[in-house]
Write a protein that holds these residues in place. Structure first.
Motif, PDB file in Angstrom:
ATOM      1  N   CYS A   2      38.804  42.055  -7.997  1.00 24.84           N
ATOM      2  CA  CYS A   2      38.865  43.023  -9.098  1.00 24.84           C
ATOM      3  C   CYS A   2      40.237  43.668  -9.304  1.00 24.84           C
ATOM      4  O   CYS A   2      40.371  44.566 -10.127  1.00 24.84           O
ATOM      5  N   LYS A   3      41.258  43.242  -8.558  1.00 22.64           N
ATOM      6  CA  LYS A   3      42.574  43.874  -8.755  1.00 22.64           C
ATOM      7  C   LYS A   3      43.075  43.592 -10.173  1.00 22.64           C
ATOM      8  O   LYS A   3      42.861  42.504 -10.713  1.00 22.64           O
ATOM      9  N   GLU A   4      43.728  44.599 -10.754  1.00 23.94           N
ATOM     10  CA  GLU A   4      44.134  44.504 -12.153  1.00 23.94           C
ATOM     11  C   GLU A   4      45.653  44.450 -12.285  1.00 23.94           C
ATOM     12  O   GLU A   4      46.345  45.315 -11.743  1.00 23.94           O
ATOM     13  N   LEU A  42      44.319  45.080  -1.542  1.00 21.65           N
ATOM     14  CA  LEU A  42      43.647  45.056  -2.833  1.00 21.65           C
ATOM     15  C   LEU A  42      42.547  44.001  -2.845  1.00 21.65           C
ATOM     16  O   LEU A  42      42.719  42.898  -2.311  1.00 21.65           O
ATOM     17  N   PRO A  67      44.123  48.900  -7.980  1.00 18.81           N
ATOM     18  CA  PRO A  67      42.709  48.676  -7.650  1.00 18.81           C
ATOM     19  C   PRO A  67      41.832  48.762  -8.888  1.00 18.81           C
ATOM     20  O   PRO A  67      42.062  49.601  -9.766  1.00 18.81           O
ATOM     21  N   GLY A  68      40.835  47.872  -8.946  1.00 20.61           N
ATOM     22  CA  GLY A  68      39.873  47.915 -10.041  1.00 20.61           C
ATOM     23  C   GLY A  68      38.628  48.635  -9.568  1.00 20.61           C
ATOM     24  O   GLY A  68      38.510  49.848  -9.688  1.00 20.61           O
ATOM     25  N   GLY A  69      37.739  47.888  -8.975  1.00 20.64           N
ATOM     26  CA  GLY A  69      36.486  48.456  -8.491  1.00 20.64           C
ATOM     27  C   GLY A  69      35.341  47.548  -8.865  1.00 20.64           C
ATOM     28  O   GLY A  69      35.035  47.391 -10.045  1.00 20.64           O
ATOM     29  N   GLY A  88      38.120  49.226  -4.896  1.00 20.95           N
ATOM     30  CA  GLY A  88      39.295  48.453  -5.322  1.00 20.95           C
ATOM     31  C   GLY A  88      40.038  47.826  -4.158  1.00 20.95           C
ATOM     32  O   GLY A  88      41.005  47.095  -4.363  1.00 20.95           O
ATOM     33  N   TYR A  89      39.600  48.127  -2.937  1.00 19.42           N
ATOM     34  CA  TYR A  89      40.268  47.596  -1.741  1.00 19.42           C
ATOM     35  C   TYR A  89      39.231  46.912  -0.847  1.00 19.42           C
ATOM     36  O   TYR A  89      38.089  47.364  -0.732  1.00 19.42           O
TER      37      TYR A  89
END
Length: 557
Positions: free
Chosen positions: A452-454, A448, A482-484, A492-493
């Protein structure tokens, strides 16, 4: 508007004591608070500019981590970018994102808006960041285009003598500079592979970065023969042979360190495709602790490779990091007082103090024949690149039983299946049980993105359908998804980590091997003895916030 000191305190970038000291220094020096904090070493230049951007309600972008969109870069001439020290970096809501060190430069904004023929949204970056990015995206790409055009014109004026492209070629020749630039740019971009592909109308260059191919450059078709021949000469490959695949190797020096490239050619309908695998020797010097082993798994594995004899197998599909794990293990066991010999196909990383042998089937040097010779060379530790057949397996087992530590790889889906695979190869079960000491199965999952990981709370249905270790009625765990963002190109990764299944062969498993028990029975016994399965190791890394449920389910059946 908030004061700079308030913002820095809110974001935890400075303490009250540091701020008070800086305010005193500011009065004494008669300079800005931000500059004092940087000079005192409390803040970095990036942190200061980010805080100043926040103060005026603007967005800060760290271009060293930002995935710049090349389509955006192409919207504005390089000369204009360099004149104003600005760089188009992407698109957002129909506007062109423009990184600027001075977002108050209205003239620059107007000129870029007029040239790009679209609205412009400024974002803030440091001057150093922008200088590096301009060097990367404007100067280097422009130079590559110029070289490709110069090379094309040279080709059209007169046919280049391919024999002149060897070591005697001058450093300022367009072909030499073009190849050097393609390779050095790939290294700067953290690429793992360079693909040089002939198409019907041009020559395409793509880099594989974080497992995904990105198109970087297109050159005129007329440059194809010269580029291909130059690379083949550097890699010591026959330039006259164009009908069959060939392999070679070359080395470059980048920023004071030597980097090897494994070169492979492949005849296609439009000409020879070349793939260069970038072999960064820093990978070969990794410590096992860098490979995301869990504490218990590392302890079991260390106990096995610390023994003077026995066999250790690392299993998994192609591209699961087996070789990296074996090299890290060699680094752990290699000492001046022991003799380590490897037999590989091919030798990817050159390791100091270790005798490495590359197989050559045409010359009769197979894994099995090389292994026989190795055993006559008084080794203490033997690494076999891969156990592919009965003969290699038999010699490896016998070596493990006669006082050698043998490390190798095998293609199986999990650790318990390695035992049944060896017996299927025709090895006597009692020999497998006696020689095998430890099996490590592994997979590579995407990591992740830290930026940006949520955090989120999964639903009961999500946990149960994934067989996540959670009991209904318990409190829901906090996991991450993952966010982005720009850093991870919106995926996200960013980066990868390994999931492990470490099976130590104890007396119970040895008895099951002798009785030809199934992999399922061996797995059940190993789990009772404390083995974590690949999925269980994955769940632990999900709980730690390092990867996601979806990613574990993607790589582990």
């Amino acid at each position: 508007m908030k004061q700079l000191g308030e913002i820095l305190l809110e974001e935890g970038l400075v303490t009250e004591d540091e701020l008070l000291r800086a305010l005193d220094e500011q009065i004494a020096r008669g300079t800005s608070l931000g500059r004092v904090l940087v000079e005192l070493g409390v803040l970095t230049e990036n942190q200061l500019v980010a805080a100043l951007a926040h103060q005026v309600g603007m967005r800060f972008v760290d271009l060293d981590d930002y995935a710049v969109d090349r389509k955006a870069v192409s919207c504005v001439p390089g000369s204009l970018c360099q004149r104003y020290t600005v760089l188009p970096i992407g698109f957002e809501n129909g506007s062109l994102l423009l990184a600027m060190a001075d977002p108050g430069n209205v003239l620059a904004l107007d000129d870029v808006r007029q040239v790009a023929q679209m609205p412009v949204q400024p974002v803030v970056s440091t001057h150093e960041n922008l200088s590096r990015a301009l060097e990367r995206y404007i100067r280097a790409d422009g130079e590559m285009d110029d070289l490709a055009n110069a090379l094309s014109e040279e080709q059209q004026e007169e046919e280049i003598d391919l024999s002149m492209l060897g070591d005697s070629a001058t450093d300022d020749a367009p072909i030499v500079r073009y190849v050097i630039l393609v390779v050095t740019q790939a290294i700067k971009d953290r690429a793992s592979d360079i693909h040089i592909e002939p198409t019907e109308h041009d020559l395409r260059v793509r880099y594989r970065i974080d497992g995904v191919l990105h198109e970087m450059q297109k050159s005129p078709k007329s440059t194809q023969n010269a580029v291909t021949s130059r690379i083949k000469i550097l890699a010591d490959i026959d330039i006259a042979e164009k009908r069959k695949p060939q392999d070679g190797r070359m080395s470059v020096t980048h920023n004071g360190r030597k980097i090897d490239l494994r070169v492979a050619t492949l005849p296609t309908v439009w000409g020879e495709k070349i793939v260069m695998r970038i072999l960064d020797n820093s990978t070969a010097s990794l410590d096992l602790r860098d490979l995301s082993f869990g504490e218990k798994n590392l302890e079991i594995y260390k106990e096995s490779y610390s023994k003077p004899y026995g066999m250790i197998l690392v299993t998994g599909p192609t591209g699961s990091g087996k070789s990296t794990s074996l090299y890290a293990t060699l680094n752990a066991v290699s000492k001046p007082e022991i003799n380590v010999i490897t037999v590989e196909d091919p030798v990817e990383y050159r390791l100091p103090g270790i005798n490495q042998v590359q197989v050559n089937p045409k010359a009769g040097l197979t894994f099995a024949s090389a292994l026989r010779s190795i055993l006559r060379s008084d080794p203490d530790v033997v690494l076999i690149g891969e156990i592919r057949d009965h003969e290699t397996a038999q010699i490896a087992i016998e070596a493990a039983l006669t006082g050698h530590l043998v490390l190798s790889t095998l293609h199986t889906n999990d650790a318990p299946s390695a035992i049944t695979r060896l017996t299927e190869m025709g090895i006597e079960p009692f020999l497998v049980g006696s020689a095998l000491d430890c099996v490590v199965a592994q997979r590579l999952a995407r990591k992740l993105c830290d930026k940006c990981k949520e955090p989120y709370q999964p639903t009961e249905r999500e946990l149960l359908s994934a067989n996540f270790p959670w009991v209904p009625g318990e409190e829901f765990p906090q996991l991450y998804r993952p966010g982005g963002c720009a850093t991870c190109s919106g995926t996200g990764y960013r980066g990868r980590l390994a999931l492990h299944e470490v099976m130590q062969v104890n007396e119970h498993i040895e008895r099951l091997a002798v009785s030809r028990s199934s992999a399922a029975e061996i797995s059940e016994t190993a789990q009772k003895a404390g083995m974590y399965t690949l999925r269980e190791d994955g769940w632990m890394k999900v709980i730690e916030g390092r990867t996601s449920i979806e990613e574990v389910l993607r790589v582990v059946a």
